[in-house]
Design an enzyme around this catalytic site. Structure first.
Site, PDB file in Angstrom:
ATOM      1  N   CYS A  47     -21.387  12.311 -18.793  1.00 52.51           N
ATOM      2  CA  CYS A  47     -20.054  12.422 -18.189  1.00 52.51           C
ATOM      3  C   CYS A  47     -19.126  13.054 -19.212  1.00 52.51           C
ATOM      4  CB  CYS A  47     -19.505  11.072 -17.749  1.00 52.51           C
ATOM      5  SG  CYS A  47     -17.783  11.193 -17.203  1.00 52.51           S
TER       6      CYS A  47
ATOM      7  N   LYS B  25      14.780   3.701  -8.915  1.00 51.62           N
ATOM      8  CA  LYS B  25      14.460   5.123  -8.985  1.00 51.62           C
ATOM      9  C   LYS B  25      15.603   5.881  -9.634  1.00 51.62           C
ATOM     10  CE  LYS B  25      11.453   5.435  -4.955  1.00 51.62           C
ATOM     11  NZ  LYS B  25      11.358   4.104  -4.380  1.00 51.62           N
TER      12      LYS B  25
ATOM     13  N   HIS C 229       0.076   1.029 -23.859  1.00 49.83           N
ATOM     14  CA  HIS C 229       0.132   1.219 -25.310  1.00 49.83           C
ATOM     15  C   HIS C 229       1.236   0.354 -25.916  1.00 49.83           C
ATOM     16  CE1 HIS C 229      -1.141   5.462 -23.982  1.00 49.83           C
ATOM     17  NE2 HIS C 229      -2.191   4.987 -24.609  1.00 49.83           N
TER      18      HIS C 229
ATOM     19  N   CYS D  31     -20.071   8.311 -12.305  1.00 47.94           N
ATOM     20  CA  CYS D  31     -19.468   7.607 -13.437  1.00 47.94           C
ATOM     21  C   CYS D  31     -18.488   6.557 -12.898  1.00 47.94           C
ATOM     22  CB  CYS D  31     -18.717   8.598 -14.326  1.00 47.94           C
ATOM     23  SG  CYS D  31     -17.547   7.786 -15.430  1.00 47.94           S
TER      24      CYS D  31
ATOM     25  N   HIS E 296     -14.787   7.663 -13.848  1.00 44.71           N
ATOM     26  CA  HIS E 296     -14.226   8.925 -13.356  1.00 44.71           C
ATOM     27  C   HIS E 296     -14.604   9.235 -11.914  1.00 44.71           C
ATOM     28  CE1 HIS E 296     -13.951   9.336 -17.748  1.00 44.71           C
ATOM     29  NE2 HIS E 296     -12.854   9.985 -17.461  1.00 44.71           N
TER      30      HIS E 296
ATOM     31  N   LYS F 193       8.860  -2.245  -6.406  1.00 44.91           N
ATOM     32  CA  LYS F 193       9.903  -3.114  -6.948  1.00 44.91           C
ATOM     33  C   LYS F 193      10.509  -2.532  -8.225  1.00 44.91           C
ATOM     34  CE  LYS F 193       8.065  -7.401  -5.051  1.00 44.91           C
ATOM     35  NZ  LYS F 193       7.147  -8.485  -5.401  1.00 44.91           N
TER      36      LYS F 193
ATOM     37  N   HIS G  84       2.371   5.051 -22.841  1.00 41.07           N
ATOM     38  CA  HIS G  84       2.846   4.363 -21.630  1.00 41.07           C
ATOM     39  C   HIS G  84       2.918   2.855 -21.877  1.00 41.07           C
ATOM     40  CE1 HIS G  84      -1.257   3.132 -21.003  1.00 41.07           C
ATOM     41  NE2 HIS G  84      -1.668   4.396 -20.966  1.00 41.07           N
TER      42      HIS G  84
ATOM     43  N   CYS H 299     -15.997  10.860 -20.080  1.00 42.00           N
ATOM     44  CA  CYS H 299     -16.252   9.750 -21.004  1.00 42.00           C
ATOM     45  C   CYS H 299     -16.814  10.233 -22.332  1.00 42.00           C
ATOM     46  CB  CYS H 299     -17.241   8.755 -20.411  1.00 42.00           C
ATOM     47  SG  CYS H 299     -16.697   8.014 -18.875  1.00 42.00           S
TER      48      CYS H 299
HETATM   49 ZN   LIG Z   1     -16.736   9.182 -16.981  1.00 43.92          ZN
END
Ligand SMILES: [Zn+2]
Length: 640
Positions: A127, A299, A22, A144, A147, A296, A19, A130
């Site tokens: 968790c 679509k 990255h 967490c 999460h 903004k 995405h 994680c």
């Molecule tokens: Zn977590």
């Protein structure tokens, strides 16, 4: 300057597709590597994928694939994306590569042998998202923080890494090397975390719970914790411990990470290196998040367009420029299509694109597209310190690029672009062109402008490599990495007199923000306005036009004329004018506005109304903009 430069992105975890975040990190790495190659260094850019751990196993299961097939699939998505973003990585590492696994085993064995890894029973709050244990102190209302789920109590025997032993050493290293973690806010964040006692890190997972990992070399019943495995990619990719590339590049290592993985890189990683007797990296460069404003964004088929898709709509160089210019490295920034369009129109189409078209148009008009010579006798007078401005710009740029302040480096380049525009205004080449006697001056002015463009083409190269090459070609140069080196950029008078310039092109077409789509990719656009000027007039001729400030009192549409508005204006006295702006303005938009009017235009009857004057407005494709003043003035005030 010579030497080496080694830059890494994090290896991306393959539980999700690539995405914007990255893409940004990896573009930053590419920009940094290209910049350092301009300084004459040999560079190495490492990226790759992190492929072990629970999360990968679960993501694979969700797609009904084996972990092996799943990681191959997602890893390939990352690998094929980077060339599409013009990112030139030197190596793409995967933590499932056999050579990487060997290095992880070696380092674990080394630290274990040195006594920094011990076996112990542990009961704690775990968790699964994680893949780590949490202490009560780290939880937020028992959950967490990442999460927002309650961790589960797990009791198991595991291997622990004695991080606590290195806490004081790490604090003193960070304190003595203020640039170790930068920008400063993240260094402070790590130091503040280190004020609390550092707990030992659980570095194993029993195979009864997880098999998808690297087996501990000293206990076949366990795999290693995914972070311990992942961080070592930065040295395994170079052929640690005795590969040539390791010896060459590791001494100049820099990492880039987003702020969510500051702790593993700012704390675990230096301690692992120290415990294994490996020299530390030079800098950890930490950036913030992009907040995507979906309201903004355009679509397609009812879905918000993915930020990454915008590179196809607006062009890759413009996309890379926006990311580097809009975010102050280290802070969060907003991403939306409207800001992207604004940047393209103002910085790229207007400032850079227009300057380029204007200068090349003059070189073609006055010298048939042949680079003129410079007469040393008059050079000083007509340089107006442009050369010194270029040197100053390059120095500021170099310092900011070096410290990852990309937005500041680009701001300096754009200041220089403004200086070139000012240089055109002051030297007025069109005046010089009128007299044979000022030919030498005209030659010098055009030459200096071409030189200025050459410097700019080099400075934008790391961010917009394709545009940089296009500019060089149109300056009659062979696109060549040597020409982008800082040493060459600093060398004023590099453009060769007598060389032939190809026909000009539009670097960046303007984009209509209403339509949110590319303007037609033709050779017209902004260049058309710069080239096709009307015949020149003298100042006396201009002074015949009586321009006045007027306040709009009333506005209404004219029946049967869809383009026309009838305006009652105060110009120090009341008047009526008719203006062809009804397709761009509602009548009520204009009431109270101060406009500029040609007051001495011969009155004319338009659609039955006597128009006594003419309003000034700009026309651009299908829209008009009324010229206004940036300060309130008395109606009737003259303009000159
Ligand atoms: Zn977590």
């Amino acid at each position: 300057m010579s030497g080496t430069f080694y830059i890494t992105t994090p290896i991306y975890y393959v539980n999700a597709r690539p995405h914007l975040g990255h893409a940004y990190t990896t573009i930053v790495a590419d920009v940094a590597a290209r910049f350092h190659s301009m300084t004459g260094k040999e560079t190495f850019l490492l990226t790759g994928t992190d492929e072990h751990g629970d999360k990968v196993v679960r993501a694979a299961k969700a797609e009904n694939l084996s972990p092996r097939v799943y990681v191959d699939k997602i890893s390939a998505l990352f690998k094929t994306l980077w060339p599409q973003l013009n990112i030139r990585y030197s190596e793409f590492i995967r933590t499932t590569d056999p050579a990487h696994i060997v290095v992880v085993e070696q380092v674990l064995q080394k630290i274990y042998a040195a006594g920094d890894i011990y076996f112990s029973e542990y009961e704690g709050l775990y968790c699964f998202g994680c893949e780590r244990f949490y202490t009560d102190r780290e939880l937020v209302s028992g959950k967490c923080p990442d999460h927002e789920t309650e961790p589960e109590v797990i009791k198991e025997s595991n291997y622990f890494f004695k991080m606590s032993r290195y806490q004081d050493w790490l604090i003193s290293h960070i304190t003595r090397n203020p640039d170790f973690i930068r920008p400063e806010r993240y260094r402070n964040e790590v130091l503040s975390f280190l004020k609390e006692p550092l707990e030992d890190l659980c570095i194993s997972r029993p195979k009864t719970r997880l098999e998808w990992g690297i087996t501990l070399p000293f206990d076949p019943n366990y795999v290693t914790y995914v972070w311990f495995d992942a961080l070592l990619n930065y040295i395994s990719a170079l052929g640690y411990p005795d590969g040539d590339r390791y010896r060459k590049f590791w001494p100049n290592a820099q990492h880039i990470v987003a702020k969510d993985i500051l702790k593993p890189h700012g704390i675990y990683w230096p301690i692992i290196l120290k415990a294994a007797g490996i020299p530390l990296y030079k800098h950890l460069n930490v950036h913030g998040y992009w907040n995507v404003d979906q309201s903004k964004m355009s679509k397609s088929l009812g879905n918000v367009v993915e930020p990454l898709e915008l590179k196809n709509v607006y062009g890759l160089d413009a996309f890379r420029f926006f990311l580097m210019r809009e975010m102050a490295f280290g802070l969060d920034a907003g991403f939306n299509e409207v800001s992207l369009i604004n940047r393209i129109n103002s910085d790229l189409a207007n400032d850079l694109g227009n300057l380029f078209s204007r200068v090349l148009a003059m070189a073609h008009k006055y010298f048939n597209g042949v680079v003129p010579a410079v007469d040393p006798a008059i050079e000083k007078e007509f340089t107006l310190e442009l050369e010194q401005d270029a040197i100053r710009t390059i120095a500021a740029y170099e310092k900011d690029m070096e410290s990852f302040a990309f937005h500041k480096a680009l701001a300096s380049v754009w200041e220089f672009i403004n200086q070139l525009n000012k240089y055109i205004d002051v030297t007025a080449p069109w005046e010089l062109a009128k007299k044979k006697s000022s030919l030498k001056q005209l030659e010098t002015v055009i030459y200096n402008l071409l030189e200025g463009l050459r410097v700019i083409s080099g400075l934008i190269y790391p961010i917009m490599p394709d545009t940089a090459e296009t500019m060089q070609k149109h300056l009659g140069m062979e696109p060549d990495m040597d020409a982008f080196k800082l040493e060459c950029l600093k060398n004023w008078k590099t453009v060769a007199s007598g060389s032939k310039l190809p026909k000009s092109v539009t670097l960046f077409p303007r984009i209509d923000p209403e339509k949110r789509q590319m303007a037609a990719q033709t050779d017209t656009g902004s260049a058309e306005f710069a080239v096709a000027l009307k015949p020149e007039i003298s100042i006396e001729e201009f002074r015949k036009v009586d321009l006045r400030v007027a306040t709009v009192l009333q506005a209404e549409r004219l029946p049967r004329a869809k383009k026309l508005l009838k305006l009652e204006i105060d110009l120090g006295g009341k008047r009526t004018i008719v203006a062809g702006i009804a397709e761009s303005y509602e009548p009520e938009d204009l009431v109270g506005k101060q406009i500029i009017v040609v007051a001495n235009l011969k009155p004319a009857k338009i659609m039955g109304v006597l128009s006594n004057g003419m309003l000034i407005a700009a026309t651009d494709k299908n829209t008009k903009a009324v010229a206004t003043l940036d300060k309130k003035m008395t109606p009737g005030a003259p303009l000159s």
